[in-house]
Design a protein around this motif. Structure first.
Motif, PDB file in Angstrom:
ATOM      1  N   GLU A   4       2.520 -39.358  30.227  1.00 22.89           N
ATOM      2  CA  GLU A   4       3.109 -39.302  31.585  1.00 22.89           C
ATOM      3  C   GLU A   4       2.748 -37.862  32.483  1.00 22.89           C
ATOM      4  O   GLU A   4       2.331 -37.010  31.617  1.00 22.89           O
ATOM      5  N   SER A  20       8.093 -38.811  37.108  1.00 21.12           N
ATOM      6  CA  SER A  20       7.109 -38.862  35.949  1.00 21.12           C
ATOM      7  C   SER A  20       6.476 -40.219  36.454  1.00 21.12           C
ATOM      8  O   SER A  20       7.196 -41.133  36.796  1.00 21.12           O
ATOM      9  N   THR A  22       2.809 -42.780  34.888  1.00 17.64           N
ATOM     10  CA  THR A  22       1.857 -43.287  34.031  1.00 17.64           C
ATOM     11  C   THR A  22       0.488 -43.226  34.792  1.00 17.64           C
ATOM     12  O   THR A  22      -0.627 -43.223  34.099  1.00 17.64           O
ATOM     13  N   THR A  55       2.510 -45.915  39.457  1.00 16.27           N
ATOM     14  CA  THR A  55       3.277 -46.478  38.566  1.00 16.27           C
ATOM     15  C   THR A  55       4.174 -45.486  37.812  1.00 16.27           C
ATOM     16  O   THR A  55       3.654 -44.591  36.988  1.00 16.27           O
ATOM     17  N   SER A  56       5.516 -45.615  37.927  1.00 14.60           N
ATOM     18  CA  SER A  56       6.422 -44.636  37.494  1.00 14.60           C
ATOM     19  C   SER A  56       6.663 -44.955  36.002  1.00 14.60           C
ATOM     20  O   SER A  56       5.777 -45.666  35.548  1.00 14.60           O
ATOM     21  N   ALA A  57       7.248 -43.940  35.265  1.00 15.41           N
ATOM     22  CA  ALA A  57       7.196 -43.814  33.929  1.00 15.41           C
ATOM     23  C   ALA A  57       8.126 -44.933  33.334  1.00 15.41           C
ATOM     24  O   ALA A  57       8.010 -45.337  32.216  1.00 15.41           O
ATOM     25  N   ASP A  58       8.970 -45.521  34.146  1.00 17.04           N
ATOM     26  CA  ASP A  58       9.782 -46.660  33.768  1.00 17.04           C
ATOM     27  C   ASP A  58       9.091 -48.159  34.223  1.00 17.04           C
ATOM     28  O   ASP A  58       9.516 -49.125  33.987  1.00 17.04           O
ATOM     29  N   GLY A  59       7.834 -48.012  34.612  1.00 19.84           N
ATOM     30  CA  GLY A  59       7.077 -49.330  34.975  1.00 19.84           C
ATOM     31  C   GLY A  59       6.915 -49.855  36.435  1.00 19.84           C
ATOM     32  O   GLY A  59       6.600 -50.650  36.608  1.00 19.84           O
ATOM     33  N   GLU A  60       7.671 -49.085  37.057  1.00 17.14           N
ATOM     34  CA  GLU A  60       8.103 -49.560  38.393  1.00 17.14           C
ATOM     35  C   GLU A  60       6.623 -49.230  39.401  1.00 17.14           C
ATOM     36  O   GLU A  60       6.275 -47.903  39.209  1.00 17.14           O
ATOM     37  N   ARG A  61       6.188 -49.980  40.060  1.00 14.84           N
ATOM     38  CA  ARG A  61       4.943 -49.712  40.855  1.00 14.84           C
ATOM     39  C   ARG A  61       5.316 -49.672  42.414  1.00 14.84           C
ATOM     40  O   ARG A  61       5.940 -50.521  42.909  1.00 14.84           O
TER      41      ARG A  61
END
Length: 123
Positions: A4, A20, A22, A55-61
């Motif tokens: 991250e 954060s 990825t 693409t956030s650390a929780d997978g949201e794009r």
């Protein structure tokens, strides 16, 4: 190795996103660039009528239309400083398409409309 990195998307008038992530991808004058944690330091000029995807650390794009500016990467952080930016979900795509259909004498107005349509299509 870290997976991250800290990302900030800032337009002249406001900070649109900070957190954060990825992955970050952006359209620069040298081509499209993808950045993950640990990327070599880089400075890039964003294209007019471009897009940035985070693409956030929780997978949201999240996809944003950006108009001009710069991207800076240190390996642990990415900062995107845009002249203007807005997230795809906030864009009135029909209004942007109407601007393109009608044309304009102002190339900046056309470029911003093109970027808005691209962002919605990439979201």
């Amino acid at each position: 190795m870290a997976t991250e990195m800290t990302v900030e998307l800032v337009a002249v008038e406001e900070r649109l996103w900070s957190g954060s992530a990825t992955m970050v991808s952006a359209q620069t004058t040298e081509g499209e660039i993808g950045i993950m944690a640990g990327h070599e330091p880089v400075l890039g000029q964003l294209v007019e009528a471009g897009t940035v995807a985070i693409t956030s650390a929780d997978g949201e794009r999240r996809v944003a239309a950006v108009h001009g500016g710069f991207l800076s990467c240190t390996g642990a952080a990415v900062t995107i400083l845009a002249e203007s930016a807005e997230f795809a979900e906030d864009i009135d795509v029909e209004a942007a398409r109407a601007v393109l259909a009608e044309g304009s004498d102002d190339p900046e107005v056309i470029a911003i409309a093109k970027g808005r349509v691209r962002a919605v299509e990439r979201a």
